[in-house]
Design a protein around this motif. Structure first.
Motif, PDB file in Angstrom:
ATOM      1  N   PRO A 138       0.772  -1.219  -0.091  1.00 38.04           N
ATOM      2  CA  PRO A 138      -0.264   0.159  -0.032  1.00 38.04           C
ATOM      3  C   PRO A 138       0.880   1.331  -0.046  1.00 38.04           C
ATOM      4  O   PRO A 138       0.598   2.376  -0.738  1.00 38.04           O
ATOM      5  CB  PRO A 138      -0.628  -0.137   1.064  1.00 38.04           C
ATOM      6  CG  PRO A 138      -1.040  -1.564   1.555  1.00 38.04           C
ATOM      7  CD  PRO A 138       0.254  -2.112   1.056  1.00 38.04           C
ATOM      8  N   ILE A 141       2.441   1.925  -3.604  1.00 42.19           N
ATOM      9  CA  ILE A 141       1.313   2.143  -4.343  1.00 42.19           C
ATOM     10  C   ILE A 141       0.809   3.827  -4.248  1.00 42.19           C
ATOM     11  O   ILE A 141       0.827   4.592  -5.061  1.00 42.19           O
ATOM     12  CB  ILE A 141      -0.177   1.305  -4.171  1.00 42.19           C
ATOM     13  CG1 ILE A 141      -0.020  -0.105  -4.571  1.00 42.19           C
ATOM     14  CG2 ILE A 141      -1.318   2.141  -4.730  1.00 42.19           C
ATOM     15  CD1 ILE A 141      -0.959  -0.765  -4.391  1.00 42.19           C
ATOM     16  N   ILE A 146      -0.858   3.521  -9.092  1.00 42.98           N
ATOM     17  CA  ILE A 146      -1.587   2.314  -9.339  1.00 42.98           C
ATOM     18  C   ILE A 146      -1.045   1.907 -10.717  1.00 42.98           C
ATOM     19  O   ILE A 146      -1.211   2.629 -11.720  1.00 42.98           O
ATOM     20  CB  ILE A 146      -3.047   2.567  -9.268  1.00 42.98           C
ATOM     21  CG1 ILE A 146      -3.518   2.826  -7.774  1.00 42.98           C
ATOM     22  CG2 ILE A 146      -3.663   1.013  -9.940  1.00 42.98           C
ATOM     23  CD1 ILE A 146      -4.971   3.236  -7.885  1.00 42.98           C
ATOM     24  N   LYS A 151       3.876  -3.432  -7.598  1.00 44.03           N
ATOM     25  CA  LYS A 151       4.276  -4.884  -7.754  1.00 44.03           C
ATOM     26  C   LYS A 151       5.666  -5.371  -7.965  1.00 44.03           C
ATOM     27  O   LYS A 151       5.999  -6.168  -7.368  1.00 44.03           O
ATOM     28  CB  LYS A 151       3.132  -5.401  -8.890  1.00 44.03           C
ATOM     29  CG  LYS A 151       1.743  -4.991  -8.428  1.00 44.03           C
ATOM     30  CD  LYS A 151       1.048  -5.615  -9.465  1.00 44.03           C
ATOM     31  CE  LYS A 151      -0.632  -5.227  -9.417  1.00 44.03           C
ATOM     32  NZ  LYS A 151      -0.813  -3.431  -9.792  1.00 44.03           N
ATOM     33  N   GLU A 224      -0.725  -9.783  -6.558  1.00 46.64           N
ATOM     34  CA  GLU A 224      -1.865  -9.871  -7.468  1.00 46.64           C
ATOM     35  C   GLU A 224      -3.121  -9.980  -6.922  1.00 46.64           C
ATOM     36  O   GLU A 224      -4.110  -9.640  -7.629  1.00 46.64           O
ATOM     37  CB  GLU A 224      -1.392 -10.930  -8.537  1.00 46.64           C
ATOM     38  CG  GLU A 224      -0.412 -10.507  -9.439  1.00 46.64           C
ATOM     39  CD  GLU A 224       0.092 -11.796 -10.395  1.00 46.64           C
ATOM     40  OE1 GLU A 224       0.930 -11.617 -11.486  1.00 46.64           O
ATOM     41  OE2 GLU A 224      -0.395 -12.767 -10.056  1.00 46.64           O
ATOM     42  N   ILE A 226      -4.012  -8.753  -4.027  1.00 48.19           N
ATOM     43  CA  ILE A 226      -4.377  -7.519  -3.198  1.00 48.19           C
ATOM     44  C   ILE A 226      -4.852  -6.336  -4.435  1.00 48.19           C
ATOM     45  O   ILE A 226      -5.674  -5.868  -4.238  1.00 48.19           O
ATOM     46  CB  ILE A 226      -3.061  -7.031  -2.806  1.00 48.19           C
ATOM     47  CG1 ILE A 226      -2.981  -7.809  -1.306  1.00 48.19           C
ATOM     48  CG2 ILE A 226      -3.563  -5.500  -2.034  1.00 48.19           C
ATOM     49  CD1 ILE A 226      -1.676  -7.462  -0.569  1.00 48.19           C
ATOM     50  N   GLY A 227      -3.957  -6.490  -5.323  1.00 41.04           N
ATOM     51  CA  GLY A 227      -4.330  -5.338  -6.465  1.00 41.04           C
ATOM     52  C   GLY A 227      -4.013  -5.416  -7.865  1.00 41.04           C
ATOM     53  O   GLY A 227      -3.089  -4.637  -8.330  1.00 41.04           O
ATOM     54  N   ALA A 228      -4.517  -6.367  -8.454  1.00 44.19           N
ATOM     55  CA  ALA A 228      -4.261  -6.831  -9.888  1.00 44.19           C
ATOM     56  C   ALA A 228      -5.580  -7.394 -10.624  1.00 44.19           C
ATOM     57  O   ALA A 228      -6.244  -8.077 -10.012  1.00 44.19           O
ATOM     58  CB  ALA A 228      -3.227  -7.720 -10.209  1.00 44.19           C
ATOM     59  N   GLN A 229      -5.888  -6.991 -11.830  1.00 43.52           N
ATOM     60  CA  GLN A 229      -6.930  -7.450 -12.670  1.00 43.52           C
ATOM     61  C   GLN A 229      -6.619  -9.066 -13.418  1.00 43.52           C
ATOM     62  O   GLN A 229      -7.225  -9.768 -13.350  1.00 43.52           O
ATOM     63  CB  GLN A 229      -7.510  -6.746 -13.628  1.00 43.52           C
ATOM     64  CG  GLN A 229      -8.687  -7.015 -14.437  1.00 43.52           C
ATOM     65  CD  GLN A 229      -9.021  -6.074 -15.344  1.00 43.52           C
ATOM     66  OE1 GLN A 229      -8.505  -4.949 -15.504  1.00 43.52           O
ATOM     67  NE2 GLN A 229     -10.309  -6.135 -16.056  1.00 43.52           N
ATOM     68  N   ALA A 234      -4.274 -13.338  -8.979  1.00 41.94           N
ATOM     69  CA  ALA A 234      -5.817 -12.748  -9.216  1.00 41.94           C
ATOM     70  C   ALA A 234      -6.638 -13.686  -9.854  1.00 41.94           C
ATOM     71  O   ALA A 234      -7.773 -13.679  -9.202  1.00 41.94           O
ATOM     72  CB  ALA A 234      -5.721 -11.518 -10.323  1.00 41.94           C
TER      73      ALA A 234
END
Length: 277
Positions: A138, A141, A146, A151, A224, A226-229, A234
């Motif tokens: 975090p 980021i 973002i 990552k 991935e 936590i914060g990946a599409q 993910a």
């Protein structure tokens, strides 16, 4: 005059020690892995797993059989989703591992060769190494925005500390007598590093590469999630949320295959670079 008694013959033990051959005992401790033993054990485990699933001993919702996992991987490959997730994860792992390894090798050699760098570097490494690197995501980021940068930076941080520790440990393990002998012949410092310290530390460095590759794989999955599409992490998280256990385990198998491929690559490097052992 007393006569001396003749010496007695030595007792017969039944073993002719003079003619008994002795086997060569100097081969060293060099364990070798069986060529097929690992694959045979894996095949047996998969067969028992498939048998338990087909017989209904295990609920397929909780643990699908290997055939269902293989079918899920096939469908992902045919749809193109597999290559999309894998390519994104490989890009992140490769970028983070390269940056972290390059910095870790430089810092590790500096700590191993310089008193000033050792005093400063070990203090910072000891303070920062225990921190879970995924907890810094975090903050990264917030700093980097973002995108891919946080990552990759998370992976690089995890790889950096493992590599730096293995490198300076390998440098410390080089016999000092070899370094003193090279210095007594007025060998330049750069040549001592290249011809004495680098080969002596290389086994530890390659072992560190093996550990750092595993660390990179763990961190990319966590990042991935936590914060990946896109990415294997993910994909595994999405499959778990939807209770699609066959696809979840398909992602786990893909991660396992990736780890096997990395381990095989490092084995090839060890065979090529450490042929003198």
């Amino acid at each position: 005059m007393l006569e001396r008694a003749p010496p007695k013959d030595p007792p017969q033990t039944g073993l002719d020690t003079e003619s008994r051959p002795v086997g060569f005992r100097g081969a060293g401790f060099a364990p070798r892995a069986g060529r097929y033993s690992g694959w045979i054990a894996l095949a047996l485990v998969l067969a028992l797993w498939q048998l338990a699933g087909s017989a209904g001993w295990i609920n397929p919702l909780f643990l699908p059989p290997p055939s269902a996992i293989a079918l899920a991987i096939w469908k992902l490959a045919m749809s193109g989703a597999l290559w999309q997730h894998v390519s994104v994860s490989v890009m992140r792992i490769g970028s983070g591992w390269i940056f972290g390894t390059a910095a870790g090798v430089l810092v590790g050699f500096a700590i191993g060769l310089s008193s000033i760098a050792r005093g400063v570097g070990i203090t910072f490494i000891s303070a920062l190494f225990p921190i879970p690197k995924i907890a810094l995501l975090p903050l990264l980021i917030l700093w980097l925005g973002i995108g891919e940068e946080p990552k990759v930076a998370t992976i690089a941080l995890g790889v950096f500390f493992s590599t730096a520790i293995s490198v300076y440990s390998g440098v410390d393990a080089v016999p000092r007598n070899l370094i003193r002998m090279a210095q007594s012949f007025n060998v330049p410092f750069a040549s001592i590093v290249r011809r004495v310290i680098w080969p002596g530390a290389l086994p530890s460095i390659l072992a560190g590469f093996r550990i750092s590759a595993s660390v990179a794989l763990l961190l990319v999955v966590s990042a991935e999630m936590i914060g990946a599409q896109f990415g294997i992490g993910a994909f595994v998280l999405q499959a778990g949320n939807l209770m699609q256990t066959d696809q979840l385990l398909a992602g786990v198998v893909i991660l396992s295959l990736f780890g096997l491929a990395v381990g095989k690559l490092i084995n090839l490097l060890e065979t090529r670079l450490l042929h003198w052992r």
